[in-house]
Scaffold this motif. Structure first.
Motif, PDB file in Angstrom:
ATOM      1  N   GLU A 181     -46.305 -25.721 160.756  1.00  0.00           N
ATOM      2  CA  GLU A 181     -47.686 -25.586 161.199  1.00  0.00           C
ATOM      3  C   GLU A 181     -48.602 -26.438 160.336  1.00  0.00           C
ATOM      4  OE1 GLU A 181     -49.322 -21.595 160.418  1.00  0.00           O
ATOM      5  OE2 GLU A 181     -47.491 -21.223 159.263  1.00  0.00           O
ATOM      6  N   LEU A 182     -49.774 -26.718 160.865  1.00  0.00           N
ATOM      7  CA  LEU A 182     -50.740 -27.564 160.178  1.00  0.00           C
ATOM      8  C   LEU A 182     -51.522 -26.769 159.142  1.00  0.00           C
ATOM      9  CD1 LEU A 182     -52.144 -30.413 160.188  1.00  0.00           C
ATOM     10  CD2 LEU A 182     -53.831 -29.392 161.740  1.00  0.00           C
ATOM     11  N   VAL A 183     -51.715 -27.355 157.958  1.00  0.00           N
ATOM     12  CA  VAL A 183     -52.601 -26.791 156.941  1.00  0.00           C
ATOM     13  C   VAL A 183     -53.871 -27.626 156.861  1.00  0.00           C
ATOM     14  CG1 VAL A 183     -52.876 -26.222 154.483  1.00  0.00           C
ATOM     15  CG2 VAL A 183     -50.683 -25.824 155.627  1.00  0.00           C
ATOM     16  N   ASP A 184     -53.724 -28.933 156.654  1.00  0.00           N
ATOM     17  CA  ASP A 184     -54.852 -29.854 156.727  1.00  0.00           C
ATOM     18  C   ASP A 184     -54.292 -31.231 157.086  1.00  0.00           C
ATOM     19  OD1 ASP A 184     -54.020 -31.213 154.317  1.00  0.00           O
ATOM     20  OD2 ASP A 184     -55.035 -29.675 153.132  1.00  0.00           O
ATOM     21  N   GLU A 185     -55.108 -32.254 157.042  1.00  0.00           N
ATOM     22  CA  GLU A 185     -54.682 -33.554 157.550  1.00  0.00           C
ATOM     23  C   GLU A 185     -53.511 -34.163 156.787  1.00  0.00           C
ATOM     24  OE1 GLU A 185     -57.749 -36.453 157.284  1.00  0.00           O
ATOM     25  OE2 GLU A 185     -58.194 -36.061 155.163  1.00  0.00           O
ATOM     26  N   ASN A 186     -53.268 -33.710 155.559  1.00  0.00           N
ATOM     27  CA  ASN A 186     -52.162 -34.255 154.767  1.00  0.00           C
ATOM     28  C   ASN A 186     -51.170 -33.197 154.317  1.00  0.00           C
ATOM     29  OD1 ASN A 186     -52.938 -37.043 154.762  1.00  0.00           O
ATOM     30  ND2 ASN A 186     -54.594 -36.497 153.361  1.00  0.00           N
TER      31      ASN A 186
END
Length: 279
Positions: A181-186
């Motif tokens: 899953e996504l946390v932030d752009e990096n």
């Protein structure tokens, strides 16, 4: 008097022999665990295709495209050789030992880490697995024996899930029990579930997908109170090299309380080789 001396010498020799045999038994258990894990290597693994990760969050997709070259056989069991420093103290007094170690990593089944460390005349050796921690002084005196309980199992699971992220990327490809899953752009988060255990690990990547940091909350009693609880753990990755189609870090510095002012990198190693049994 002479008879007493002889008896004492016999008792002493018997005690040394018993300790030596006990140490050899630990070595046998280590090797049996290594054999069990290496046997889990897929005999005819599939090969990596970028389409396998096309639907993942962008940082996770970049991570896989950086760490696994197209058409690489997806071996999930890795053997790692390393050398470096192992801290026995704390942030203020690290008490580092010079260390050499080998590891078999087979996420989600387990791992075996065998080490030999020294400082001056002092020698420390032993092994760490999902089932036990056993260390010996001078190969004859047991100084730490733990494991076989839920706290150890949970703590070890956190360790080898995190290490799989940077040393065995094929084992964390999306599939049953593995979710990204996504946390932030990096930064992306992988959550692994296996045998009633669950561990989430965050991996922060550069623009080109190179993993730079791995962090997670680990179940640990490495705190002043010596109480098991979730606390920050993680480290920095660098000096990447190609190993059979996998681009992996050969420099790792990791420790407790990652991301806080109490961070202590007790594990600082340079990898000398990574192989994949059966490749």
């Amino acid at each position: 008097m002479k008879t007493l001396v002889v008896i004492l010498l016999i008792v002493l020799a018997g005690g040394v022999l018993a300790l030596w045999l006990w140490r050899q038994w630990d070595h046998r258990l280590d090797q049996a665990a290594v054999d069990r894990l290496t046997a889990l290597q897929p005999s005819n693994p599939g090969r990596f295709e970028p389409a396998m990760v096309a639907g993942l969050p962008e940082p996770a997709r970049r991570y896989f495209l950086y760490t696994i070259a197209p058409d690489t056989p997806l071996y999930t069991v890795a053997c790692i050789s390393m050398a470096g420093r192992f801290g026995m103290g704390n942030r203020d007094k690290p008490d580092y030992l010079e260390m050499r170690a080998s590891q078999v990593l087979a996420m989600p089944a387990g791992f075996v880490w065998k080490m030999n460390a020294s400082r001056g005349l002092m020698r420390l050796s032993g092994s760490d697995t999902e089932g036990w921690t056993r260390f010996w002084l001078m190969e004859l005196l047991p100084v730490a024996r733990a494991g076989g309980d839920p706290d150890h199992t949970r703590s070890a699971f956190g360790r080898y899930v995190a290490e799989a992220v940077f040393w065995s990327p094929a084992s964390v490809l999306p599939g049953p029990g593995i979710r990204w899953e996504l946390v932030d752009e990096n930064t992306a988060r992988v959550t692994v579930r296996s045998n009633g255990l669950e561990q989430a690990v965050d991996v922060t990547v550069a623009k080109n997908g190179q993993p730079e940091e791995v962090s997670f909350f680990r179940w640990s009693n490495a705190n002043p109170e010596k109480v098991h609880r979730l606390q920050p753990f993680g480290g920095y990755l660098s000096e990447f090299r190609d190993f059979g189609g996998f681009r992996l870090p050969t420099r790792v510095a990791a420790g407790n309380f990652f991301g806080t002012e109490d961070y202590f990198p007790f594990f600082v190693v340079s990898v000398t080789d990574i192989t994949f049994p059966g490749a």
